[in-house]
Every structure is written in C-alpha cells, then in structure tokens.
Design a protein around this motif. Structure first.
Motif, PDB file in Angstrom:
ATOM      1  N   ILE A   1       0.876  -1.176   0.000  1.00 65.78           N
ATOM      2  CA  ILE A   1       0.000   0.000   0.000  1.00 65.78           C
ATOM      3  C   ILE A   1       0.914   1.228   0.000  1.00 65.78           C
ATOM      4  O   ILE A   1       1.484   1.587   1.039  1.00 65.78           O
ATOM      5  CB  ILE A   1      -0.960   0.001   1.228  1.00 65.78           C
ATOM      6  CG1 ILE A   1      -1.830  -1.266   1.231  1.00 65.78           C
ATOM      7  CG2 ILE A   1      -1.839   1.254   1.241  1.00 65.78           C
ATOM      8  CD1 ILE A   1      -2.719  -1.432  -0.004  1.00 65.78           C
TER       9      ILE A   1
ATOM     10  N   ASP B   1       3.801   1.278  -0.920  1.00 65.30           N
ATOM     11  CA  ASP B   1       5.065   0.721  -0.429  1.00 65.30           C
ATOM     12  C   ASP B   1       5.418  -0.482  -1.298  1.00 65.30           C
ATOM     13  O   ASP B   1       4.534  -1.042  -1.948  1.00 65.30           O
ATOM     14  CB  ASP B   1       4.873   0.206   1.015  1.00 65.30           C
ATOM     15  CG  ASP B   1       5.282   1.234   2.050  1.00 65.30           C
ATOM     16  OD1 ASP B   1       6.028   2.165   1.704  1.00 65.30           O
ATOM     17  OD2 ASP B   1       4.871   1.086   3.208  1.00 65.30           O
TER      18      ASP B   1
ATOM     19  N   THR C   1      -2.801   0.130   8.688  1.00 64.99           N
ATOM     20  CA  THR C   1      -2.616   0.888   7.460  1.00 64.99           C
ATOM     21  C   THR C   1      -3.235   2.252   7.729  1.00 64.99           C
ATOM     22  O   THR C   1      -4.187   2.351   8.498  1.00 64.99           O
ATOM     23  CB  THR C   1      -3.260   0.181   6.243  1.00 64.99           C
ATOM     24  OG1 THR C   1      -2.918   0.901   5.069  1.00 64.99           O
ATOM     25  CG2 THR C   1      -4.772   0.066   6.331  1.00 64.99           C
TER      26      THR C   1
ATOM     27  N   TYR D   1      -2.797   9.924  -0.058  1.00 67.35           N
ATOM     28  CA  TYR D   1      -1.645  10.142   0.810  1.00 67.35           C
ATOM     29  C   TYR D   1      -0.954  11.414   0.328  1.00 67.35           C
ATOM     30  O   TYR D   1      -0.920  11.681  -0.879  1.00 67.35           O
ATOM     31  CB  TYR D   1      -0.671   8.953   0.732  1.00 67.35           C
ATOM     32  CG  TYR D   1      -1.137   7.721   1.496  1.00 67.35           C
ATOM     33  CD1 TYR D   1      -2.217   7.782   2.374  1.00 67.35           C
ATOM     34  CD2 TYR D   1      -0.477   6.502   1.369  1.00 67.35           C
ATOM     35  CE1 TYR D   1      -2.624   6.656   3.088  1.00 67.35           C
ATOM     36  CE2 TYR D   1      -0.881   5.375   2.075  1.00 67.35           C
ATOM     37  CZ  TYR D   1      -1.959   5.462   2.926  1.00 67.35           C
ATOM     38  OH  TYR D   1      -2.359   4.352   3.630  1.00 67.35           O
TER      39      TYR D   1
ATOM     40  N   LEU E   1      -1.706   9.973  12.534  1.00 71.47           N
ATOM     41  CA  LEU E   1      -2.637   8.976  13.072  1.00 71.47           C
ATOM     42  C   LEU E   1      -1.931   8.030  14.052  1.00 71.47           C
ATOM     43  O   LEU E   1      -0.817   7.573  13.767  1.00 71.47           O
ATOM     44  CB  LEU E   1      -3.230   8.153  11.920  1.00 71.47           C
ATOM     45  CG  LEU E   1      -4.237   8.909  11.045  1.00 71.47           C
ATOM     46  CD1 LEU E   1      -4.388   8.220   9.701  1.00 71.47           C
ATOM     47  CD2 LEU E   1      -5.571   9.023  11.751  1.00 71.47           C
TER      48      LEU E   1
ATOM     49  N   ILE F   1       0.450  12.548   6.550  1.00 75.64           N
ATOM     50  CA  ILE F   1      -0.876  13.082   6.223  1.00 75.64           C
ATOM     51  C   ILE F   1      -1.689  12.201   5.282  1.00 75.64           C
ATOM     52  O   ILE F   1      -1.173  11.675   4.294  1.00 75.64           O
ATOM     53  CB  ILE F   1      -0.689  14.477   5.579  1.00 75.64           C
ATOM     54  CG1 ILE F   1      -0.337  15.466   6.708  1.00 75.64           C
ATOM     55  CG2 ILE F   1      -1.923  14.952   4.823  1.00 75.64           C
ATOM     56  CD1 ILE F   1       0.212  16.738   6.239  1.00 75.64           C
TER      57      ILE F   1
HETATM   58  N1  SAM Z   1       2.137   1.278   3.762  1.00 75.57           N
HETATM   59  C1  SAM Z   1       1.598   2.425   4.437  1.00 75.57           C
HETATM   60  C2  SAM Z   1       0.131   2.167   4.793  1.00 75.57           C
HETATM   61  O1  SAM Z   1      -0.282   1.009   4.782  1.00 75.57           O
HETATM   62  O2  SAM Z   1      -0.583   3.119   5.100  1.00 75.57           O
HETATM   63  C3  SAM Z   1       1.800   3.684   3.630  1.00 75.57           C
HETATM   64  C4  SAM Z   1       3.230   3.984   3.314  1.00 75.57           C
HETATM   65  S1  SAM Z   1       3.458   5.479   2.404  1.00 75.57           S
HETATM   66  C5  SAM Z   1       5.152   5.359   1.966  1.00 75.57           C
HETATM   67  C6  SAM Z   1       3.548   6.699   3.661  1.00 75.57           C
HETATM   68  C7  SAM Z   1       2.322   7.601   3.668  1.00 75.57           C
HETATM   69  O3  SAM Z   1       1.262   6.970   4.381  1.00 75.57           O
HETATM   70  C8  SAM Z   1       2.548   8.917   4.407  1.00 75.57           C
HETATM   71  O4  SAM Z   1       3.142   9.888   3.551  1.00 75.57           O
HETATM   72  C9  SAM Z   1       1.130   9.306   4.773  1.00 75.57           C
HETATM   73  O5  SAM Z   1       0.452   9.828   3.656  1.00 75.57           O
HETATM   74  C10 SAM Z   1       0.542   7.930   5.124  1.00 75.57           C
HETATM   75  N2  SAM Z   1       0.748   7.641   6.557  1.00 75.57           N
HETATM   76  C11 SAM Z   1       1.535   6.691   7.088  1.00 75.57           C
HETATM   77  N3  SAM Z   1       1.478   6.726   8.437  1.00 75.57           N
HETATM   78  C12 SAM Z   1       0.636   7.730   8.768  1.00 75.57           C
HETATM   79  C13 SAM Z   1       0.163   8.273   9.986  1.00 75.57           C
HETATM   80  N4  SAM Z   1       0.563   7.795  11.173  1.00 75.57           N
HETATM   81  N5  SAM Z   1      -0.711   9.302   9.936  1.00 75.57           N
HETATM   82  C14 SAM Z   1      -1.124   9.816   8.751  1.00 75.57           C
HETATM   83  N6  SAM Z   1      -0.709   9.339   7.567  1.00 75.57           N
HETATM   84  C15 SAM Z   1       0.148   8.317   7.557  1.00 75.57           C
END
Ligand code: SAM
Length: 223
Positions: free
Chosen positions: A88, A90, A113, A158, A187, A215
């Motif tokens: 996701i 990733d 996630t 995202y 989050l 975000i």
């Molecule tokens: N694999 C992850 C998932 O399952 O959500 C996402 C990975 S992606 C590289 C990273 C993005 O996920 C961030 O830039 C943000 O948009 C979102 N994200 C990840 N952790 C977050 C959190 N704690 N709060 C808000 N957004 C988050």
C-alpha cells in the motif's frame, strides 16, 4: 515449498502490532524489510532477533526472482515495510505477483494501514471509497484530478506535509471550495489531528498552521 507472509506493522503506535504479526516475524526463516535500520527498532522492542534482508523500491525489480527462488526452495519469508501494510504505497506488489506466478502461497495478515482510520475519522461515507495513494507530482497530475472531479465515491489520498497546501488549493480548483474533506495527521501518534470541513476551511487552517508529519486527505465524492 515455503510461503510468503505479508506482515503489516504499526503506523505510529508500536502497540498496534498484532500477536500474529509478532509470532510470524519470530518464526519465519528471514524478514524482508524496506529499511533494515527502521525495522530493527521495532523488532528489538519485541525481542525479535530474526535475520533481516533489505527489500525496497530501488532493488525490488532485481531481487524478486531471487527471493521467490528462496521461498520455492523451502524458506518461509515475511515482508514488512517501514510502516503499515506492505504494497500500500510501499514495495510489495511485485513480490506478491512474482510469487503467485510461480505457484508460491502468499498470506497477508490483517493489520495497520493509514487509509482505514483516516477514512473512518473523516465521517464521510465509507461503504464505497477509492484509494488514490500519492497523486502524481508532475506528469499525469492534472489528468488524474480531472478524472476524479466526477468520482462519486469518497476518495483517499496520501500526501506529504510540504505539498499539502498546494494540493488543497488544487482540490478547490478541481472539486470546488465547498466540497467537504478531512485531513488526518499523525494517526495513532501523540499529536494526532483530524481537521474536518469544506476544502476552503481546511486550506485556511493549514495556511495558518503549516502541517507537519504524515498526512492522509479524505475527500467527499461528487453528490
Ligand atoms: N504502507 C503504508 C500504509 O499502509 O498506510 C503507507 C506507506 S506510504 C510510503 C507513507 C504515507 O502513508 C505517508 O506519507 C502518509 O500519507 C501515510 N501515513 C503513514 N502513516 C501515517 C500516519 N501515522 N498518519 C497519517 N498518515 C500516515
């Protein structure tokens, strides 16, 4: 023949790891990690000393066949990313596809996630939604936004903090200032924040309080 386990890891609060995730990470023959340094912090918190192998977007095209080969020879491997569910926004998809093509069993554990808590926190309809991940930064961005202007389902994006304001301004342009949305920040972390309202209100909020951290933007569909 071994098996590939896809193991979600916490997006902020380390207590969000599941018991099954811990058991899997302890018992597999090896863990494939996006960033071995980031993942070793998580693993050491839970006393897991398993072998880590680097598997990230810069090497996955070269390594998927070797990795699938190891599983075919009998090794059980777990794939984790820096945070959340692998695949996701990733690395993960290529490895899953290659394993399935080679008749290797893939098992994805349910777990953290960012998109699901953001969707629910928004209060927008969650019976049908679409996940857009990161919008293209340059090429293809306008085409995607034009296409989404008529989307009726709730949309989940995202975004990085330094692009948030520009994206909200573009959303006003393509979806209208009165379209409702929610921006979820950090989050499951200490400074979690969910800003709900019209795009105009949310843009004004982040103009006054520049966003930091991670975000998710959740946007209402066209009524
Ligand atoms: N694999 C992850 C998932 O399952 O959500 C996402 C990975 S992606 C590289 C990273 C993005 O996920 C961030 O830039 C943000 O948009 C979102 N994200 C990840 N952790 C977050 C959190 N704690 N709060 C808000 N957004 C988050």
């Amino acid at each position: 023949m071994g098996k590939l386990y896809i193991v979600p890891t916490p997006i902020g609060n380390l207590n969000d790891i599941t018991l099954r995730a811990l058991e899997t990470l302890r018992t597999v023959d090896m863990i494939l990690a996006e960033d071995t340094r980031t993942s070793s912090i998580l693993l050491s918190k839970f006393g897991i000393t398993n072998k880590l192998l680097s598997h990230h977007k810069f090497n996955e095209h070269q390594t998927v066949l070797t990795v699938a080969g190891r599983i075919a020879e009998g090794a059980d491997l777990a794939l984790i990313s820096d945070a959340g569910t692998p695949g996701i926004s990733d690395p993960g998809f290529l490895l899953v596809r290659t394993c399935l093509e080679q008749g290797i069993e893939v098992e994805c554990l349910p777990g953290p996630t960012a998109l699901i808590p953001a969707l629910l926190n928004s209060g927008l309809p969650c019976d049908r939604f679409c996940f857009e991940g990161f919008l293209p930064v340059k090429k293809g961005r306008q085409t995607r936004l034009k296409m989404l202007a008529t989307e009726e389902r709730t949309m989940v994006f995202y975004e990085s903090p330094h692009r948030l304001l520009r994206t909200l301004q573009q959303f006003i342009e393509y979806f209208g200032a009165e379209r409702t949305a929610c921006v979820s920040r950090e989050l499951s972390k200490i400074h979690e924040e969910n800003v709900r309202g019209t795009l105009q209100e949310i843009e004004a909020h982040f103009r006054e309080h520049p966003a930091k951290g991670e975000i998710v933007i959740v946007l209402a569909g066209l009524k």
